[in-house]
Design a protein around this motif. Sequence first.
Motif, PDB file in Angstrom:
ATOM      1  N   GLY A  85      49.187  31.729  37.362  1.00  0.00           N
ATOM      2  CA  GLY A  85      48.170  30.717  37.606  1.00  0.00           C
ATOM      3  C   GLY A  85      47.417  30.973  38.898  1.00  0.00           C
ATOM      4  N   LEU A  86      48.159  31.276  39.970  1.00  0.00           N
ATOM      5  CA  LEU A  86      47.516  31.542  41.258  1.00  0.00           C
ATOM      6  C   LEU A  86      46.595  32.754  41.161  1.00  0.00           C
ATOM      7  N   ARG A  87      47.087  33.821  40.536  1.00  0.00           N
ATOM      8  CA  ARG A  87      46.285  35.034  40.399  1.00  0.00           C
ATOM      9  C   ARG A  87      44.991  34.750  39.651  1.00  0.00           C
ATOM     10  N   ASN A  88      45.080  33.997  38.569  1.00  0.00           N
ATOM     11  CA  ASN A  88      43.908  33.793  37.727  1.00  0.00           C
ATOM     12  C   ASN A  88      42.925  32.789  38.312  1.00  0.00           C
ATOM     13  N   VAL A  89      43.404  31.807  39.047  1.00  0.00           N
ATOM     14  CA  VAL A  89      42.480  30.899  39.737  1.00  0.00           C
ATOM     15  C   VAL A  89      41.675  31.670  40.771  1.00  0.00           C
ATOM     16  N   VAL A  90      42.357  32.527  41.545  1.00  0.00           N
ATOM     17  CA  VAL A  90      41.671  33.295  42.584  1.00  0.00           C
ATOM     18  C   VAL A  90      40.687  34.286  41.956  1.00  0.00           C
ATOM     19  N   HIS A  91      41.128  34.975  40.887  1.00  0.00           N
ATOM     20  CA  HIS A  91      40.248  35.953  40.255  1.00  0.00           C
ATOM     21  C   HIS A  91      39.054  35.281  39.593  1.00  0.00           C
ATOM     22  N   PHE A  92      39.293  34.177  38.908  1.00  0.00           N
ATOM     23  CA  PHE A  92      38.201  33.451  38.247  1.00  0.00           C
ATOM     24  C   PHE A  92      37.169  32.996  39.280  1.00  0.00           C
ATOM     25  N   THR A  93      37.648  32.516  40.406  1.00  0.00           N
ATOM     26  CA  THR A  93      36.751  32.093  41.478  1.00  0.00           C
ATOM     27  C   THR A  93      35.925  33.266  41.990  1.00  0.00           C
ATOM     28  N   GLY A  94      36.591  34.386  42.257  1.00  0.00           N
ATOM     29  CA  GLY A  94      35.894  35.558  42.761  1.00  0.00           C
ATOM     30  C   GLY A  94      34.872  36.109  41.781  1.00  0.00           C
ATOM     31  N   GLN A  95      35.233  36.139  40.494  1.00  0.00           N
ATOM     32  CA  GLN A  95      34.317  36.684  39.498  1.00  0.00           C
ATOM     33  C   GLN A  95      33.067  35.827  39.358  1.00  0.00           C
ATOM     34  N   ASN A  96      33.248  34.510  39.404  1.00  0.00           N
ATOM     35  CA  ASN A  96      32.083  33.633  39.307  1.00  0.00           C
ATOM     36  C   ASN A  96      31.233  33.694  40.568  1.00  0.00           C
ATOM     37  N   LEU A  97      31.851  33.833  41.737  1.00  0.00           N
ATOM     38  CA  LEU A  97      31.080  34.021  42.960  1.00  0.00           C
ATOM     39  C   LEU A  97      30.260  35.306  42.886  1.00  0.00           C
ATOM     40  N   TRP A  98      30.845  36.347  42.283  1.00  0.00           N
ATOM     41  CA  TRP A  98      30.149  37.629  42.164  1.00  0.00           C
ATOM     42  C   TRP A  98      28.909  37.496  41.278  1.00  0.00           C
ATOM     43  N   PHE A  99      29.076  36.864  40.120  1.00  0.00           N
ATOM     44  CA  PHE A  99      27.928  36.678  39.227  1.00  0.00           C
ATOM     45  C   PHE A  99      26.871  35.773  39.867  1.00  0.00           C
ATOM     46  N   TRP A 100      27.318  34.784  40.620  1.00  0.00           N
ATOM     47  CA  TRP A 100      26.385  33.883  41.292  1.00  0.00           C
ATOM     48  C   TRP A 100      25.597  34.633  42.361  1.00  0.00           C
ATOM     49  N   ALA A 101      26.287  35.438  43.158  1.00  0.00           N
ATOM     50  CA  ALA A 101      25.614  36.214  44.199  1.00  0.00           C
ATOM     51  C   ALA A 101      24.609  37.190  43.607  1.00  0.00           C
ATOM     52  N   LEU A 102      24.903  37.693  42.416  1.00  0.00           N
ATOM     53  CA  LEU A 102      24.019  38.652  41.755  1.00  0.00           C
ATOM     54  C   LEU A 102      22.625  38.087  41.538  1.00  0.00           C
ATOM     55  N   THR A 103      22.519  36.756  41.412  1.00  0.00           N
ATOM     56  CA  THR A 103      21.221  36.130  41.171  1.00  0.00           C
ATOM     57  C   THR A 103      20.475  35.819  42.461  1.00  0.00           C
ATOM     58  N   MET A 104      21.124  36.039  43.624  1.00  0.00           N
ATOM     59  CA  MET A 104      20.517  35.610  44.886  1.00  0.00           C
ATOM     60  C   MET A 104      20.250  36.735  45.876  1.00  0.00           C
ATOM     61  N   ILE A 105      20.971  37.841  45.770  1.00  0.00           N
ATOM     62  CA  ILE A 105      20.780  38.934  46.726  1.00  0.00           C
ATOM     63  C   ILE A 105      20.624  40.241  45.957  1.00  0.00           C
ATOM     64  N   PRO A 106      20.055  41.279  46.586  1.00  0.00           N
ATOM     65  CA  PRO A 106      19.885  42.565  45.908  1.00  0.00           C
ATOM     66  C   PRO A 106      21.222  43.146  45.455  1.00  0.00           C
ATOM     67  N   LEU A 107      21.184  43.869  44.343  1.00  0.00           N
ATOM     68  CA  LEU A 107      22.402  44.439  43.779  1.00  0.00           C
ATOM     69  C   LEU A 107      23.091  45.374  44.765  1.00  0.00           C
ATOM     70  N   ALA A 108      22.306  46.200  45.488  1.00  0.00           N
ATOM     71  CA  ALA A 108      22.905  47.137  46.435  1.00  0.00           C
ATOM     72  C   ALA A 108      23.662  46.405  47.531  1.00  0.00           C
ATOM     73  N   GLN A 109      23.088  45.314  48.000  1.00  0.00           N
ATOM     74  CA  GLN A 109      23.767  44.548  49.041  1.00  0.00           C
ATOM     75  C   GLN A 109      25.031  43.896  48.506  1.00  0.00           C
ATOM     76  N   LEU A 110      24.977  43.397  47.287  1.00  0.00           N
ATOM     77  CA  LEU A 110      26.149  42.793  46.663  1.00  0.00           C
ATOM     78  C   LEU A 110      27.285  43.809  46.535  1.00  0.00           C
ATOM     79  N   ILE A 111      26.949  45.015  46.075  1.00  0.00           N
ATOM     80  CA  ILE A 111      27.970  46.043  45.913  1.00  0.00           C
ATOM     81  C   ILE A 111      28.579  46.421  47.260  1.00  0.00           C
ATOM     82  N   ALA A 112      27.732  46.538  48.284  1.00  0.00           N
ATOM     83  CA  ALA A 112      28.236  46.893  49.608  1.00  0.00           C
ATOM     84  C   ALA A 112      29.240  45.862  50.104  1.00  0.00           C
TER      85      ALA A 112
END
Length: 303
Positions: A85-112
Amino acid sequence: MTAPDLPPAPQTPAPYRPVAAALWMLGSVVSFSGMAIAGRQLQGVHDTFEIMAARSFVSFFLVVGVAAAMGRLGDIGTNRLGGHGLRNVVHFTGQNLWFWALTMIPLAQLIAIEFTSPLWVILLSPLLLGERITGPRALAAGLGFVGILIVVRPDFNALNVGVLAAAGAAVCFAATNIATKRLARDVTILSILFWLTVMQFTFGAVLAAWDGQITWPTTATAPWLAVIGVTGLLAHLCLTSALRLAPATFVMPIDFTRLPLMALAGALLYNEQLEALLFAGAALILFANWINIRSETRKTHPR
Protein backbone atom coordinates in the motif's frame (compact mmCIF):
# COMPACT_ATOMS: atom_id res chain seq x y z
CA MET A 1 14.04 -33.31 29.55
CA THR A 2 13.37 -30.80 26.82
CA ALA A 3 15.32 -30.72 23.62
CA PRO A 4 17.75 -27.81 23.28
CA ASP A 5 16.64 -24.94 21.12
CA LEU A 6 18.04 -25.19 17.64
CA PRO A 7 19.74 -22.14 16.17
CA PRO A 8 17.72 -20.38 13.52
CA ALA A 9 18.36 -21.56 10.00
CA PRO A 10 20.66 -19.19 8.13
CA GLN A 11 18.93 -17.02 5.57
CA THR A 12 19.82 -17.59 1.97
CA PRO A 13 21.69 -14.52 0.76
CA ALA A 14 20.08 -12.63 -2.05
CA PRO A 15 21.67 -13.31 -5.47
CA TYR A 16 24.20 -10.72 -6.56
CA ARG A 17 24.45 -10.57 -10.35
CA PRO A 18 25.28 -7.05 -11.55
CA VAL A 19 25.43 -7.85 -15.28
CA ALA A 20 22.02 -9.52 -15.24
CA ALA A 21 20.67 -6.63 -13.15
CA ALA A 22 21.99 -4.15 -15.71
CA LEU A 23 20.26 -6.03 -18.54
CA TRP A 24 16.98 -6.09 -16.62
CA MET A 25 17.34 -2.38 -15.96
CA LEU A 26 17.90 -1.67 -19.66
CA GLY A 27 14.61 -3.50 -20.30
CA SER A 28 13.01 -1.14 -17.81
CA VAL A 29 14.53 1.86 -19.63
CA VAL A 30 13.08 0.74 -22.98
CA SER A 31 9.68 0.01 -21.44
CA PHE A 32 9.42 3.32 -19.59
CA SER A 33 10.44 5.13 -22.80
CA GLY A 34 7.66 3.38 -24.73
CA MET A 35 5.18 4.34 -22.03
CA ALA A 36 6.29 7.97 -22.20
CA ILE A 37 5.80 8.09 -25.98
CA ALA A 38 2.32 6.58 -25.66
CA GLY A 39 1.49 9.02 -22.88
CA ARG A 40 2.51 11.93 -25.08
CA GLN A 41 0.10 10.71 -27.73
CA LEU A 42 -2.73 10.92 -25.18
CA GLN A 43 -1.93 14.37 -23.87
CA GLY A 44 -5.00 16.58 -23.73
CA VAL A 45 -7.44 13.70 -24.29
CA HIS A 46 -7.44 11.70 -21.04
CA ASP A 47 -6.56 13.04 -17.61
CA THR A 48 -3.83 11.38 -15.57
CA PHE A 49 -6.26 9.42 -13.39
CA GLU A 50 -7.95 7.90 -16.44
CA ILE A 51 -4.58 6.96 -17.91
CA MET A 52 -3.47 5.34 -14.66
CA ALA A 53 -6.74 3.41 -14.32
CA ALA A 54 -6.59 2.15 -17.92
CA ARG A 55 -2.94 1.17 -17.57
CA SER A 56 -3.58 -0.82 -14.41
CA PHE A 57 -6.68 -2.46 -15.92
CA VAL A 58 -4.67 -3.83 -18.85
CA SER A 59 -1.74 -4.81 -16.63
CA PHE A 60 -3.98 -6.70 -14.20
CA PHE A 61 -5.13 -9.17 -16.83
CA LEU A 62 -1.58 -9.59 -18.09
CA VAL A 63 -0.28 -10.39 -14.60
CA VAL A 64 -3.06 -12.84 -13.78
CA GLY A 65 -2.93 -14.44 -17.24
CA VAL A 66 0.84 -14.98 -17.16
CA ALA A 67 0.72 -16.25 -13.57
CA ALA A 68 -2.05 -18.72 -14.46
CA ALA A 69 -0.25 -19.90 -17.61
CA MET A 70 2.91 -20.54 -15.57
CA GLY A 71 1.01 -22.23 -12.75
CA ARG A 72 2.25 -19.62 -10.31
CA LEU A 73 -0.93 -18.02 -9.00
CA GLY A 74 0.18 -19.28 -5.60
CA ASP A 75 3.05 -16.78 -5.70
CA ILE A 76 0.53 -13.99 -5.19
CA GLY A 77 0.08 -13.53 -1.47
CA THR A 78 -1.40 -11.10 1.02
CA ASN A 79 1.67 -10.70 3.21
CA ARG A 80 3.20 -7.23 3.49
CA LEU A 81 0.00 -5.53 2.33
CA GLY A 82 1.02 -2.45 4.27
CA GLY A 83 4.28 -2.31 2.33
CA HIS A 84 2.43 -2.76 -0.95
CA GLY A 85 0.00 0.00 0.00
CA LEU A 86 2.75 2.46 0.93
CA ARG A 87 4.69 1.71 -2.25
CA ASN A 88 1.68 2.17 -4.49
CA VAL A 89 0.41 5.36 -2.84
CA VAL A 90 3.85 6.93 -3.28
CA HIS A 91 4.22 5.68 -6.86
CA PHE A 92 0.70 6.72 -7.85
CA THR A 93 1.36 10.18 -6.46
CA GLY A 94 4.66 10.49 -8.30
CA GLN A 95 3.25 9.26 -11.61
CA ASN A 96 0.38 11.73 -11.51
CA LEU A 97 2.73 14.57 -10.57
CA TRP A 98 4.86 13.61 -13.58
CA PHE A 99 1.93 13.71 -16.01
CA TRP A 100 0.76 16.98 -14.47
CA ALA A 101 4.19 18.58 -14.82
CA LEU A 102 4.29 17.46 -18.45
CA THR A 103 1.48 19.92 -19.22
CA MET A 104 3.22 22.88 -17.55
CA ILE A 105 6.96 22.76 -18.29
CA PRO A 106 9.10 21.75 -21.30
CA LEU A 107 9.70 18.03 -21.71
CA ALA A 108 13.49 18.44 -21.54
CA GLN A 109 13.24 20.24 -18.23
CA LEU A 110 10.86 17.62 -16.86
CA ILE A 111 13.24 14.81 -17.81
CA ALA A 112 16.20 16.62 -16.26
CA ILE A 113 14.37 17.01 -12.96
CA GLU A 114 13.04 13.44 -13.08
CA PHE A 115 16.55 12.10 -13.46
CA THR A 116 17.53 13.44 -10.06
CA SER A 117 15.64 10.37 -8.79
CA PRO A 118 18.69 8.03 -8.84
CA LEU A 119 20.57 10.61 -6.79
CA TRP A 120 17.78 10.55 -4.22
CA VAL A 121 18.01 6.73 -4.22
CA ILE A 122 21.74 6.90 -3.51
CA LEU A 123 21.20 9.45 -0.74
CA LEU A 124 18.27 7.62 0.87
CA SER A 125 19.48 4.01 0.49
CA PRO A 126 21.96 4.13 3.38
CA LEU A 127 19.17 5.31 5.69
CA LEU A 128 16.35 3.07 4.45
CA LEU A 129 18.15 0.02 3.05
CA GLY A 130 21.44 -0.01 4.92
CA GLU A 131 23.40 0.09 1.66
CA ARG A 132 26.80 1.74 1.50
CA ILE A 133 27.65 4.55 -0.90
CA THR A 134 30.89 3.45 -2.53
CA GLY A 135 33.19 5.75 -4.45
CA PRO A 136 32.34 4.27 -7.89
CA ARG A 137 28.59 4.48 -7.18
CA ALA A 138 28.84 8.12 -6.16
CA LEU A 139 31.05 8.87 -9.15
CA ALA A 140 28.65 7.13 -11.55
CA ALA A 141 25.66 9.04 -10.19
CA GLY A 142 27.49 12.34 -10.31
CA LEU A 143 28.82 11.89 -13.85
CA GLY A 144 25.45 10.66 -15.07
CA PHE A 145 23.69 13.68 -13.66
CA VAL A 146 26.27 16.04 -15.19
CA GLY A 147 25.67 14.31 -18.53
CA ILE A 148 21.95 14.97 -18.23
CA LEU A 149 22.54 18.65 -17.50
CA ILE A 150 24.79 18.87 -20.58
CA VAL A 151 22.05 17.39 -22.75
CA VAL A 152 19.04 19.40 -21.58
CA ARG A 153 20.63 22.53 -20.03
CA PRO A 154 17.56 23.22 -17.86
CA ASP A 155 16.81 26.65 -16.48
CA PHE A 156 16.14 26.36 -12.75
CA ASN A 157 16.18 30.10 -12.08
CA ALA A 158 12.41 30.45 -12.05
CA LEU A 159 10.55 27.94 -9.92
CA ASN A 160 6.90 27.34 -10.79
CA VAL A 161 4.24 24.79 -9.98
CA GLY A 162 5.37 22.56 -12.86
CA VAL A 163 8.96 22.50 -11.62
CA LEU A 164 7.83 21.71 -8.08
CA ALA A 165 5.55 18.94 -9.37
CA ALA A 166 8.40 17.41 -11.34
CA ALA A 167 10.69 17.61 -8.31
CA GLY A 168 8.03 15.93 -6.18
CA ALA A 169 7.68 13.19 -8.79
CA ALA A 170 11.44 12.56 -8.72
CA VAL A 171 11.43 12.12 -4.94
CA CYS A 172 8.37 9.85 -5.14
CA PHE A 173 10.03 7.67 -7.79
CA ALA A 174 13.13 7.34 -5.61
CA ALA A 175 11.03 6.35 -2.61
CA THR A 176 9.12 3.87 -4.79
CA ASN A 177 12.33 2.18 -5.90
CA ILE A 178 13.55 1.91 -2.33
CA ALA A 179 10.19 0.45 -1.25
CA THR A 180 10.44 -2.02 -4.14
CA LYS A 181 13.89 -3.08 -2.97
CA ARG A 182 12.57 -3.69 0.56
CA LEU A 183 9.56 -5.66 -0.68
CA ALA A 184 11.67 -7.74 -3.07
CA ARG A 185 13.58 -9.20 -0.12
CA ASP A 186 10.70 -11.46 0.89
CA VAL A 187 7.85 -10.89 -1.61
CA THR A 188 7.64 -12.45 -5.06
CA ILE A 189 7.76 -10.31 -8.17
CA LEU A 190 4.32 -11.57 -9.22
CA SER A 191 2.86 -10.47 -5.91
CA ILE A 192 4.41 -7.01 -6.24
CA LEU A 193 3.04 -6.63 -9.78
CA PHE A 194 -0.40 -7.99 -8.83
CA TRP A 195 -0.90 -5.52 -6.00
CA LEU A 196 0.54 -2.75 -8.17
CA THR A 197 -2.24 -3.26 -10.71
CA VAL A 198 -5.05 -3.79 -8.20
CA MET A 199 -4.24 -0.83 -5.98
CA GLN A 200 -3.40 1.63 -8.72
CA PHE A 201 -6.49 0.73 -10.74
CA THR A 202 -8.57 1.41 -7.62
CA PHE A 203 -6.85 4.74 -6.98
CA GLY A 204 -7.17 5.81 -10.62
CA ALA A 205 -10.79 4.73 -11.06
CA VAL A 206 -12.00 6.41 -7.87
CA LEU A 207 -10.24 9.69 -8.60
CA ALA A 208 -11.20 9.68 -12.29
CA ALA A 209 -14.87 9.39 -11.32
CA TRP A 210 -14.60 11.90 -8.48
CA ASP A 211 -15.81 14.86 -10.58
CA GLY A 212 -18.44 12.80 -12.40
CA GLN A 213 -16.75 13.27 -15.77
CA ILE A 214 -14.96 10.34 -17.41
CA THR A 215 -13.56 10.31 -20.94
CA TRP A 216 -13.88 6.73 -22.13
CA PRO A 217 -11.32 5.20 -24.53
CA THR A 218 -11.96 5.67 -28.24
CA THR A 219 -10.68 3.78 -31.26
CA ALA A 220 -7.91 6.37 -31.48
CA THR A 221 -6.83 6.32 -27.83
CA ALA A 222 -7.48 2.67 -26.86
CA PRO A 223 -4.32 1.33 -28.60
CA TRP A 224 -2.14 3.90 -26.84
CA LEU A 225 -3.74 3.08 -23.51
CA ALA A 226 -3.03 -0.60 -24.18
CA VAL A 227 0.62 0.23 -24.96
CA ILE A 228 0.87 2.12 -21.67
CA GLY A 229 -0.58 -0.89 -19.84
CA VAL A 230 1.84 -3.37 -21.40
CA THR A 231 4.98 -1.24 -21.22
CA GLY A 232 4.15 -0.01 -17.72
CA LEU A 233 3.91 -3.59 -16.48
CA LEU A 234 7.07 -4.69 -18.29
CA ALA A 235 8.93 -1.70 -16.86
CA HIS A 236 8.04 -2.66 -13.31
CA LEU A 237 8.82 -6.33 -13.96
CA CYS A 238 12.28 -5.42 -15.26
CA LEU A 239 12.91 -2.89 -12.50
CA THR A 240 11.88 -5.29 -9.72
CA SER A 241 13.98 -8.08 -11.23
CA ALA A 242 17.01 -5.77 -11.38
CA LEU A 243 16.58 -4.68 -7.77
CA ARG A 244 16.51 -8.32 -6.65
CA LEU A 245 19.90 -8.94 -8.24
CA ALA A 246 21.93 -5.86 -7.23
CA PRO A 247 21.87 -2.89 -4.83
CA ALA A 248 19.60 0.02 -5.65
CA THR A 249 22.60 2.37 -5.70
CA PHE A 250 24.03 0.28 -8.56
CA VAL A 251 20.79 -0.33 -10.47
CA MET A 252 19.22 3.12 -10.54
CA PRO A 253 21.99 5.17 -12.24
CA ILE A 254 21.50 2.90 -15.29
CA ASP A 255 18.19 4.69 -15.74
CA PHE A 256 20.19 7.69 -17.00
CA THR A 257 20.43 5.93 -20.38
CA ARG A 258 16.74 6.68 -20.89
CA LEU A 259 17.53 10.30 -21.75
CA PRO A 260 19.58 9.72 -24.94
CA LEU A 261 17.09 7.02 -25.95
CA MET A 262 14.20 9.45 -25.57
CA ALA A 263 16.13 12.15 -27.42
CA LEU A 264 16.62 9.77 -30.34
CA ALA A 265 12.94 8.80 -30.28
CA GLY A 266 12.00 12.48 -30.27
CA ALA A 267 14.17 13.11 -33.33
CA LEU A 268 12.72 10.15 -35.24
CA LEU A 269 9.07 10.53 -34.24
CA TYR A 270 8.63 14.25 -33.64
CA ASN A 271 11.42 15.85 -35.71
CA GLU A 272 13.11 17.23 -32.61
CA GLN A 273 16.59 18.60 -33.22
CA LEU A 274 19.66 16.56 -32.23
CA GLU A 275 22.54 18.72 -31.02
CA ALA A 276 26.24 17.98 -30.56
CA LEU A 277 25.86 18.46 -26.81
CA LEU A 278 23.35 15.62 -26.81
CA PHE A 279 25.98 13.17 -27.95
CA ALA A 280 28.56 14.57 -25.50
CA GLY A 281 26.12 14.20 -22.62
CA ALA A 282 25.01 10.75 -23.75
CA ALA A 283 28.64 9.60 -23.94
CA LEU A 284 29.21 10.81 -20.39
CA ILE A 285 26.07 9.00 -19.21
CA LEU A 286 27.20 5.74 -20.80
CA PHE A 287 30.71 6.16 -19.37
CA ALA A 288 29.25 6.68 -15.90
CA ASN A 289 27.28 3.46 -16.17
CA TRP A 290 30.35 1.60 -17.45
CA ILE A 291 32.23 2.69 -14.31
CA ASN A 292 29.36 1.47 -12.13
CA ILE A 293 28.99 -1.92 -13.83
CA ARG A 294 32.75 -2.51 -14.02
CA SER A 295 33.17 -1.80 -10.31
CA GLU A 296 30.34 -4.14 -9.27
CA THR A 297 31.44 -6.89 -11.65
CA ARG A 298 34.93 -6.89 -10.16
CA LYS A 299 33.41 -7.61 -6.75
CA THR A 300 31.85 -10.84 -8.00
CA HIS A 301 34.66 -11.83 -10.39
CA PRO A 302 37.92 -10.54 -8.86
CA ARG A 303 41.09 -11.20 -10.76
